[in-house]
Design a protein around this motif. Structure first.
Motif, mmCIF file in Angstrom:
data_model
loop_
_atom_site.group_PDB
_atom_site.id
_atom_site.type_symbol
_atom_site.label_atom_id
_atom_site.label_comp_id
_atom_site.label_asym_id
_atom_site.label_seq_id
_atom_site.Cartn_x
_atom_site.Cartn_y
_atom_site.Cartn_z
ATOM 1 N N SER A 74 -48.273 -10.794 8.706
ATOM 2 C CA SER A 74 -50.174 -10.339 7.261
ATOM 3 C C SER A 74 -50.191 -11.479 7.000
ATOM 4 O O SER A 74 -49.186 -12.850 6.892
ATOM 5 N N GLU A 75 -51.405 -11.289 6.492
ATOM 6 C CA GLU A 75 -52.218 -12.337 5.800
ATOM 7 C C GLU A 75 -53.717 -11.687 4.806
ATOM 8 O O GLU A 75 -53.440 -10.228 4.800
ATOM 9 N N GLN A 76 -53.033 -12.031 3.712
ATOM 10 C CA GLN A 76 -54.103 -12.224 2.031
ATOM 11 C C GLN A 76 -54.154 -13.304 2.007
ATOM 12 O O GLN A 76 -54.001 -14.177 1.924
ATOM 13 N N ALA A 77 -55.552 -12.829 0.751
ATOM 14 C CA ALA A 77 -56.784 -13.641 1.163
ATOM 15 C C ALA A 77 -56.188 -12.895 -0.425
ATOM 16 O O ALA A 77 -57.037 -12.302 -0.952
ATOM 17 N N MET A 78 -56.180 -14.611 -1.597
ATOM 18 C CA MET A 78 -55.519 -14.047 -3.165
ATOM 19 C C MET A 78 -57.302 -14.583 -3.385
ATOM 20 O O MET A 78 -57.834 -15.430 -2.529
ATOM 21 N N GLU A 79 -57.298 -14.112 -4.834
ATOM 22 C CA GLU A 79 -58.417 -14.572 -5.638
ATOM 23 C C GLU A 79 -58.938 -15.500 -5.488
ATOM 24 O O GLU A 79 -59.632 -16.103 -5.387
ATOM 25 N N ASN A 80 -57.446 -16.890 -5.312
ATOM 26 C CA ASN A 80 -58.366 -17.995 -5.942
ATOM 27 C C ASN A 80 -58.499 -18.749 -4.056
ATOM 28 O O ASN A 80 -58.801 -20.029 -4.291
ATOM 29 N N GLY A 81 -58.620 -18.093 -3.548
ATOM 30 C CA GLY A 81 -59.198 -18.977 -1.956
ATOM 31 C C GLY A 81 -58.006 -18.902 -0.979
ATOM 32 O O GLY A 81 -58.100 -19.553 0.581
ATOM 33 N N VAL A 82 -56.998 -18.801 -1.689
ATOM 34 C CA VAL A 82 -55.908 -19.422 -1.140
ATOM 35 C C VAL A 82 -55.017 -18.231 0.176
ATOM 36 O O VAL A 82 -55.054 -17.195 -0.660
ATOM 37 N N PHE A 83 -55.013 -18.128 1.389
ATOM 38 C CA PHE A 83 -54.270 -17.293 2.150
ATOM 39 C C PHE A 83 -52.684 -17.280 1.783
ATOM 40 O O PHE A 83 -52.111 -18.345 2.105
ATOM 41 N N ILE A 84 -51.851 -16.227 1.946
ATOM 42 C CA ILE A 84 -50.770 -16.211 2.350
ATOM 43 C C ILE A 84 -50.470 -16.110 3.406
ATOM 44 O O ILE A 84 -51.296 -13.876 3.760
ATOM 45 N N SER A 85 -49.113 -16.200 4.345
ATOM 46 C CA SER A 85 -49.548 -15.504 5.815
ATOM 47 C C SER A 85 -47.423 -14.833 5.526
ATOM 48 O O SER A 85 -46.724 -15.761 5.413
ATOM 49 N N LYS A 86 -47.275 -13.500 6.078
ATOM 50 C CA LYS A 86 -45.676 -14.190 6.089
ATOM 51 C C LYS A 86 -45.448 -13.428 8.079
ATOM 52 O O LYS A 86 -46.673 -12.425 7.645
ATOM 53 N N GLN A 87 -44.693 -13.698 7.497
ATOM 54 C CA GLN A 87 -43.705 -13.074 9.372
ATOM 55 C C GLN A 87 -42.641 -12.381 9.476
ATOM 56 O O GLN A 87 -41.218 -12.900 8.408
ATOM 57 N N GLY A 88 -43.022 -11.505 9.694
ATOM 58 C CA GLY A 88 -41.533 -10.359 9.743
ATOM 59 C C GLY A 88 -40.954 -9.760 10.321
ATOM 60 O O GLY A 88 -41.941 -9.376 11.968
ATOM 61 N N LYS A 89 -39.796 -9.494 10.891
ATOM 62 C CA LYS A 89 -39.862 -8.465 12.222
ATOM 63 C C LYS A 89 -38.404 -7.442 12.298
ATOM 64 O O LYS A 89 -38.419 -8.033 11.460
ATOM 65 N N ILE A 90 -38.916 -6.148 12.957
ATOM 66 C CA ILE A 90 -38.035 -5.554 13.367
ATOM 67 C C ILE A 90 -37.544 -5.207 14.682
ATOM 68 O O ILE A 90 -38.729 -5.320 15.294
ATOM 69 N N ASN A 91 -35.869 -5.459 14.518
ATOM 70 C CA ASN A 91 -35.247 -4.884 16.061
ATOM 71 C C ASN A 91 -34.841 -4.072 15.894
ATOM 72 O O ASN A 91 -34.119 -3.352 15.217
ATOM 73 N N PHE A 92 -34.931 -2.894 17.157
ATOM 74 C CA PHE A 92 -34.111 -1.790 17.233
ATOM 75 C C PHE A 92 -33.564 -2.016 18.465
ATOM 76 O O PHE A 92 -33.710 -1.997 19.839
ATOM 77 N N VAL A 93 -31.767 -1.419 18.181
ATOM 78 C CA VAL A 93 -30.978 -2.305 19.052
ATOM 79 C C VAL A 93 -30.032 -0.979 19.484
ATOM 80 O O VAL A 93 -29.263 -0.291 19.022
ATOM 81 N N ASP A 94 -30.123 -1.041 21.307
ATOM 82 C CA ASP A 94 -29.341 0.016 21.612
ATOM 83 C C ASP A 94 -28.033 -0.634 22.336
ATOM 84 O O ASP A 94 -28.160 -1.229 23.152
ATOM 85 N N LEU A 95 -26.891 -0.647 22.027
ATOM 86 C CA LEU A 95 -26.241 -1.361 22.507
ATOM 87 C C LEU A 95 -25.127 -0.680 23.500
ATOM 88 O O LEU A 95 -24.910 0.523 24.061
ATOM 89 N N ALA A 96 -24.407 -1.720 24.572
ATOM 90 C CA ALA A 96 -23.904 -1.126 25.803
ATOM 91 C C ALA A 96 -22.602 -0.347 25.066
ATOM 92 O O ALA A 96 -22.237 -0.211 23.864
ATOM 93 N N GLY A 97 -21.718 0.660 25.508
ATOM 94 C CA GLY A 97 -20.974 1.137 24.651
ATOM 95 C C GLY A 97 -19.435 0.080 24.546
ATOM 96 O O GLY A 97 -19.048 -0.018 24.644
ATOM 97 N N SER A 98 -18.944 0.624 23.332
ATOM 98 C CA SER A 98 -18.402 0.233 22.636
ATOM 99 C C SER A 98 -17.051 -0.056 23.607
ATOM 100 O O SER A 98 -16.326 -0.701 23.510
ATOM 101 N N GLU A 99 -16.542 1.309 24.318
ATOM 102 C CA GLU A 99 -15.544 1.599 25.080
ATOM 103 C C GLU A 99 -15.189 0.255 26.201
ATOM 104 O O GLU A 99 -13.964 -0.385 26.677
ATOM 105 N N MET A 100 -16.894 -0.598 26.318
ATOM 106 C CA MET A 100 -16.361 -1.662 27.225
ATOM 107 C C MET A 100 -15.907 -2.631 27.345
ATOM 108 O O MET A 100 -15.402 -3.585 28.088
ATOM 109 N N THR A 101 -15.655 -3.659 25.899
ATOM 110 C CA THR A 101 -14.703 -4.121 25.576
ATOM 111 C C THR A 101 -13.334 -4.231 26.073
ATOM 112 O O THR A 101 -12.662 -5.475 26.520
#
Ligand code: ADP
Ligand code: MG
Length: 353
Positions: A236-263
Motif C-alpha cells: 500500500s502507498e499513501q501520500a501524506m499531506e506533507n508530500g511524504v509517501f508511506i509504503s507498507k508491505q503486508g501479506k496473508i498466507n492460506f495454508v492447507d497442511l498435509a494430514g497430521s497423521e503423516m508424522t
C-alpha cells in the motif's frame, strides 16, 4: 471498520472446527466421541487400553460445532482481523491442521469446482473465497491508499517447493532463499500474478487447485502428503499531506497442511528413509517451532524455522511481527478419537504462544 494497529495479545489465535459425522460413518454405526459444553470448550472421549471412556476437556478461543456454516468461520474465527492487519502491513497466516478427512480443504476452499459456474452466495465457498471478498471490502474503505495485490500459489511435497501457477516449470522444484534486503525467506522464481479485482484472485485459486492434482494418481493420497500455500502480498502507498509517501508491505498466507497423521504413518509404510523424513519433515518442524514458541522462547530462544521449507516460509508470521490463525480440524467420530485427541493437544499447545 475498526482496525487494530497493535498486535493482539497472542500471536496465534487457535480455533477448532468439528465436522459433521459423514453418511458413511453414520451407516457403519460410528458415533460421536465429542461433546460441546459451551464457552469454547470441547470434551473428547479418551481412548484407553482398557476400553473405558474418560472424557478429556480442552478449551480454545472458539469451537465450531458440526452445524457451523462456512460463513460462521469467516465471521467468528478472527480471520477478518488478520485480513485487516495484512492490509496494515503485517505478515499473517491462516492454516488448517488436522488428520486427512477432518475438513481442512472443505474449510479453506470447499469442494472442488469451477468458481465462475458458482453462485457467489453458495454455502460451499470456503474461507479463502470469503476472505478475498472481505479483503476487497477493506481495501475500498481505505480510499486514500493505493494498493497493489500480488498472488502466488505453491505446494511443498517431499520438501520440494512446486509452483502451482506456472505450468511451464510446474513439478520443477524451486529454491527457498534468504533475502538480506527483506530479512525474510522467499521462493526463487516463484510466479506471481498481479490481481486488480476479485475475479483475478479467484482465477489464481482455481488455477492452483487444478494444477495441484496434475500428474497424481490418487488425489487423496497426494493431498494428504502435501502442503499448499496461497499467498497474497499487499503493498500500500499513501501520500501524506506533507508530500511524504508511506509504503507498507503486508501479506496473508492460506495454508492447507498435509494430514497430521503423516508424522507417524510414514514411519510404518516401508518408505525409503529420505521419503519418510521428507514427507513429514515440514509438519514435524512446525510442531517443534510451535512447541518452542509456546515455551516462551519467542523473543529470546532458538526457534528451528530453518529446519524445513514450510517453517521458513511461515517464519515471519509465526515470529515477532506477525499473526497466525490456526484452524484445528477434527472428526467427531469415535473411530477417529485418538487422532482427534492428538489434534486437540497440538492445538492446546499452540494456544499458549
Ligand atoms: P481434509 O482436507 O482434511 O482431508 P476434506 O476437507 O477433504 O478433509 O473433508 C473430508 C470430507 O468431509 C469431504 O467429503 C468434505 O466435503 C466433508 N466435510 C468436511 N468438513 C465438512 C463440513 N463442515 N460440513 C460438511 N462436510 C464436510
Ligand atoms: Mg484436503
Amino acid at each position: 471498520i475498526a482496525t487494530k494497529h497493535l498486535l493482539p495479545e497472542n500471536n496465534i489465535n487457535v480455533v477448532v472446527r468439528v465436522r459433521p459425522l459423514s453418511n458413511k460413518e453414520i451407516k457403519s454405526g460410528d458415533e460421536m466421541a465429542v461433546q460441546f459444553p459451551g464457552d469454547g470448550q470441547i470434551y473428547c472421549d479418551a481412548v484407553t487400553s482398557s476400553g473405558d471412556k474418560k472424557p478429556k476437556v480442552f478449551s480454545y478461543n472458539v469451537v465450531f460445532e458440526p452445524n457451523a456454516t462456512q460463513e460462521d468461520i469467516l465471521q467468528y474465527s478472527g480471520i477478518k482481523n488478520l485480513i485487516e492487519m495484512a492490509v496494515e502491513g503485517f505478515s499473517c497466516t491462516a492454516f488448517c491442521y488436522g488428520q486427512t478427512g477432518s475438513g481442512k480443504t472443505h474449510t479453506l476452499t470447499g469442494p472442488p469446482r469451477l468458481f465462475d459456474k458458482m453462485d457467489p452466495y453458495s454455502e460451499d465457498h470456503g474461507l479463502v473465497f470469503r476472505s478475498f471478498v472481505y479483503l476487497f471490502k477493506v481495501l475500498q474503505e481505505h480510499e486514500k491508499c493505493n494498493f497493489v495485490l500480488k498472488a502466488s500459489f505453491l505446494e511443498i511435497y517431499n520438501e520440494k517447493v512446486i509452483d502451482l501457477l506456472n505450468p511451464g516449470t510446474s513439478r520443477k522444484p524451486l529454491a527457498v532463499r534468504w533475502s538480506k534486503k527483506t530479512r525474510g525467506f522467499f521462493v526463487e522464481n516463484l510466479f506471481t500474478v498481479e490481481c486488480e479485482e476479485l475475479d483475478d484472485l479467484l482465477a489464481v485459486l482455481e488455477e492452483g487447485m487444478r494444477n495441484r492434482s496434475i500428474g497424481t494418481h490418487n488425489m487423496n493420497e497426494y493431498s494428504s502428503r502435501s502442503h499448499s500455500i496461497l499467498t497474497i502480498n499487499i503493498t500500500s502507498e499513501q501520500a501524506m499531506e506533507n508530500g511524504v509517501f508511506i509504503s507498507k508491505q503486508g501479506k496473508i498466507n492460506f495454508v492447507d497442511l498435509a494430514g497430521s497423521e503423516m508424522t507417524k504413518k510414514t514411519q510404518s509404510e516401508g518408505k525409503t528413509l529420505e521419503e519418510a523424513n521428507n514427507i513429514n519433515k515440514s509438519l514435524m518442524v512446525l510442531g517443534y517451532c510451535i512447541a518452542s514458541l509456546s515455551d516462551g522462547k519467542r523473543k529470546s530462544g532458538h526457534i528451528p524455522y530453518r529446519d524445513s521449507k514450510l517453517t521458513k516460509l511461515l517464519a515471519d508470521s509465526l515470529a515477532g511481527n506477525g499473526v497466525t490463525l490456526m484452524v484445528a480440524c477434527v472428526s467427531p467420530a469415535r473411530s477417529n478419537a485418538s487422532e482427534t485427541l492428538n489434534t486437540l493437544r497440538y492445538a492446546a499447545r499452540a494456544k499458549k504462544i
